[in-house]
Scaffold this motif. Structure first.
Motif, PDB file in Angstrom:
ATOM      1  N   GLU A  15       0.815  -1.253   0.137  1.00 19.29           N
ATOM      2  CA  GLU A  15      -0.110  -0.040   0.013  1.00 19.29           C
ATOM      3  C   GLU A  15       1.029   1.327  -0.121  1.00 19.29           C
ATOM      4  OE1 GLU A  15      -3.447   2.046   2.619  1.00 19.29           O
ATOM      5  OE2 GLU A  15      -3.429  -0.040   2.208  1.00 19.29           O
ATOM      6  N   LEU A  16       2.032   1.189   0.677  1.00 15.75           N
ATOM      7  CA  LEU A  16       2.880   2.243   0.864  1.00 15.75           C
ATOM      8  C   LEU A  16       3.564   2.629  -0.537  1.00 15.75           C
ATOM      9  CD1 LEU A  16       4.371   2.106   4.351  1.00 15.75           C
ATOM     10  CD2 LEU A  16       2.644   3.600   3.483  1.00 15.75           C
ATOM     11  N   ALA A  17       3.712   1.564  -1.161  1.00 16.58           N
ATOM     12  CA  ALA A  17       4.602   1.550  -2.491  1.00 16.58           C
ATOM     13  C   ALA A  17       3.621   2.305  -3.469  1.00 16.58           C
ATOM     14  CB  ALA A  17       4.798   0.176  -3.101  1.00 16.58           C
ATOM     15  N   SER A  18       2.101   1.814  -3.287  1.00 14.69           N
ATOM     16  CA  SER A  18       1.325   2.616  -4.240  1.00 14.69           C
ATOM     17  C   SER A  18       1.120   3.920  -4.042  1.00 14.69           C
ATOM     18  CB  SER A  18       0.070   1.892  -4.195  1.00 14.69           C
ATOM     19  OG  SER A  18      -0.841   2.454  -5.152  1.00 14.69           O
ATOM     20  N   MET A  19       1.202   4.375  -2.757  1.00  8.73           N
ATOM     21  CA  MET A  19       0.824   5.598  -2.321  1.00  8.73           C
ATOM     22  C   MET A  19       2.369   6.659  -2.685  1.00  8.73           C
ATOM     23  SD  MET A  19      -0.232   5.422   1.670  1.00  8.73           S
ATOM     24  CE  MET A  19      -0.028   6.981   1.911  1.00  8.73           C
TER      25      MET A  19
ATOM     26  N   GLU B 233       4.198   5.853  -5.553  1.00 11.61           N
ATOM     27  CA  GLU B 233       4.196   6.000  -6.622  1.00 11.61           C
ATOM     28  C   GLU B 233       3.550   7.088  -7.162  1.00 11.61           C
ATOM     29  OE1 GLU B 233       3.526   3.572 -10.822  1.00 11.61           O
ATOM     30  OE2 GLU B 233       3.269   2.196  -8.552  1.00 11.61           O
ATOM     31  N   GLN B 234       2.137   7.197  -6.564  1.00 11.48           N
ATOM     32  CA  GLN B 234       1.332   8.353  -6.780  1.00 11.48           C
ATOM     33  C   GLN B 234       1.774   9.772  -6.394  1.00 11.48           C
ATOM     34  OE1 GLN B 234      -2.394   7.522  -5.000  1.00 11.48           O
ATOM     35  NE2 GLN B 234      -2.695   5.634  -6.091  1.00 11.48           N
ATOM     36  N   LYS B 235       2.610   9.789  -5.454  1.00 15.56           N
ATOM     37  CA  LYS B 235       3.403  10.944  -4.769  1.00 15.56           C
ATOM     38  C   LYS B 235       4.492  11.535  -5.839  1.00 15.56           C
ATOM     39  CE  LYS B 235       3.876  11.467  -0.427  1.00 15.56           C
ATOM     40  NZ  LYS B 235       3.268  12.860  -0.301  1.00 15.56           N
ATOM     41  N   THR B 236       5.258  10.447  -6.272  1.00 13.00           N
ATOM     42  CA  THR B 236       6.681  10.634  -6.734  1.00 13.00           C
ATOM     43  C   THR B 236       6.858  10.436  -8.095  1.00 13.00           C
ATOM     44  OG1 THR B 236       7.451   8.651  -6.056  1.00 13.00           O
ATOM     45  CG2 THR B 236       7.724  10.360  -4.472  1.00 13.00           C
ATOM     46  N   GLY B 237       6.120   9.362  -8.825  1.00 12.87           N
ATOM     47  CA  GLY B 237       6.179   8.823  -9.944  1.00 12.87           C
ATOM     48  C   GLY B 237       7.058   7.666  -9.912  1.00 12.87           C
ATOM     49  N   GLU B 238       7.779   7.384  -8.914  1.00 10.75           N
ATOM     50  CA  GLU B 238       8.712   6.388  -8.773  1.00 10.75           C
ATOM     51  C   GLU B 238       8.092   4.955  -8.491  1.00 10.75           C
ATOM     52  OE1 GLU B 238      11.907   6.380  -9.273  1.00 10.75           O
ATOM     53  OE2 GLU B 238      12.317   8.807  -8.951  1.00 10.75           O
ATOM     54  N   LYS B 239       8.790   3.915  -9.264  1.00  8.88           N
ATOM     55  CA  LYS B 239       7.976   2.675  -9.302  1.00  8.88           C
ATOM     56  C   LYS B 239       8.608   1.679  -8.274  1.00  8.88           C
ATOM     57  CE  LYS B 239       4.947  -0.422 -11.148  1.00  8.88           C
ATOM     58  NZ  LYS B 239       3.704  -0.293 -11.378  1.00  8.88           N
ATOM     59  N   ILE B 240       7.968   1.258  -7.226  1.00 10.83           N
ATOM     60  CA  ILE B 240       8.443   0.409  -6.291  1.00 10.83           C
ATOM     61  C   ILE B 240       7.543  -0.989  -6.757  1.00 10.83           C
ATOM     62  CG2 ILE B 240       8.632   0.021  -3.890  1.00 10.83           C
ATOM     63  CD1 ILE B 240       9.940   2.675  -4.830  1.00 10.83           C
ATOM     64  N   ILE B 241       8.321  -2.045  -6.772  1.00  9.76           N
ATOM     65  CA  ILE B 241       7.783  -3.300  -6.902  1.00  9.76           C
ATOM     66  C   ILE B 241       7.992  -4.339  -5.985  1.00  9.76           C
ATOM     67  CG2 ILE B 241       7.655  -5.370  -8.622  1.00  9.76           C
ATOM     68  CD1 ILE B 241       8.825  -3.387 -11.013  1.00  9.76           C
ATOM     69  N   VAL B 242       6.984  -4.637  -5.186  1.00 13.95           N
ATOM     70  CA  VAL B 242       7.197  -5.438  -3.909  1.00 13.95           C
ATOM     71  C   VAL B 242       6.584  -6.620  -4.234  1.00 13.95           C
ATOM     72  CG1 VAL B 242       6.346  -5.818  -1.440  1.00 13.95           C
ATOM     73  CG2 VAL B 242       6.690  -3.484  -2.590  1.00 13.95           C
ATOM     74  N   THR B 243       7.558  -7.616  -3.966  1.00 19.52           N
ATOM     75  CA  THR B 243       7.333  -9.155  -4.186  1.00 19.52           C
ATOM     76  C   THR B 243       7.375  -9.808  -2.846  1.00 19.52           C
ATOM     77  OG1 THR B 243       8.433  -9.143  -6.652  1.00 19.52           O
ATOM     78  CG2 THR B 243       8.135 -11.287  -5.191  1.00 19.52           C
TER      79      THR B 243
END
Length: 248
Positions: A33-37, A39-49
């Motif tokens: 959820e924080l990765a999605s937040m 990405e929306q704030k910064t445009g940076e893609k965080i991929i959590v596996t």
């Protein structure tokens, strides 16, 4: 012009690098959820596996920018398994979680704390793996009372290898009365199938999620920026919503 365009493209790729994050299932709902937040704030893609380590370990050795764990012992194991990819001195401690008891809706066995598991006729499941090796023993012996472990042992009927398998057993086997596990898993199971009961001050155990940037990460700055975000006041609200204790 072509060189300028190429340079601009490369800069854009660098600024928007994909950061690869790997770890167990426990902290995953928060981090995803924080990765999605983020990405929306910064445009940076965080991929959590996320999931059992054997599922993602080989891929993580090649691609991981960040590794996180469900407790310190798990992170120590990762240090040895990653063969120099992560270093102990770079580890950061994230939020902590409380261990307790998941029971059936409306608590039909009337379990109010850990002591009730020792004296009531209950079928107990524990997790003997991942970040919970020895958790039930720690709870039983916290005050040096051997008789607590003796009594608890008589009621443990199901041994799950990890939390994911424990949740599956809970959902598929209604004969299980109680599950010793982390509080946030009650949120994952849902109120229609589970309630959380505190173990009590004399038995409660806590563990911390930890996180570290890989030594060979090509995106170390972006990775650190994301870690700073998940430790922020804004992110703490998500940790709490998911059943974790806020970092002060």
């Amino acid at each position: 012009m072509k060189k300028t365009a190429l340079f601009t493209t490369l800069i854009g790729m660098f600024l928007n690098a994909e950061v690869y994050v790997y770890g167990p299932g426990g902290p995953a709902p928060v981090l995803k959820e924080l990765a999605s937040m983020y990405e929306q704030k910064t445009g940076e893609k965080i991929i959590v596996t996320a999931g059992p380590a054997n599922v993602w370990m080989d891929e993580a050795k090649a691609k991981a920018d960040i590794i996180y764990s469900g407790n310190s012992a798990m992170m120590d194991t990762f240090i040895s398994k990653f063969d120099g990819k992560i270093s102990a001195e770079k580890i950061e401690v994230l939020n902590i979680r409380e261990a307790g008891i998941i029971v059936r809706p409306n608590n039909p066995k009337k379990i109010k704390n850990f002591k009730d598991l020792l004296k009531k006729d209950v079928k107990i499941m524990i997790v003997n793996g991942a970040g919970q090796v020895g958790l039930y023993e720690d709870m039983a012996l916290k005050h040096g009372k051997r008789e607590n472990l003796v009594a608890l042992r008589k009621h443990i009927k199901v041994f799950a290898q990890n939390s994911k398998l424990a949740v599956e057993s809970w959902n598929n086997d209604p004969s299980i009365d109680a599950l010793i596990i982390w509080k946030h898993w009650a949120n994952t199971i849902g109120s229609e199938k589970a309630e959380f009961v505190k173990s009590g001050k004399g038995s409660v155990i806590y563990r911390a999620s930890e996180i570290v940037i890989a030594n060979d990460s090509p995106n170390a700055k972006q990775a650190q920026d994301f870690i700073n975000f998940i430790k922020s006041d804004e992110a703490q609200k998500v940790w709490v919503e998911k059943g974790w204790i806020p970092a002060k």
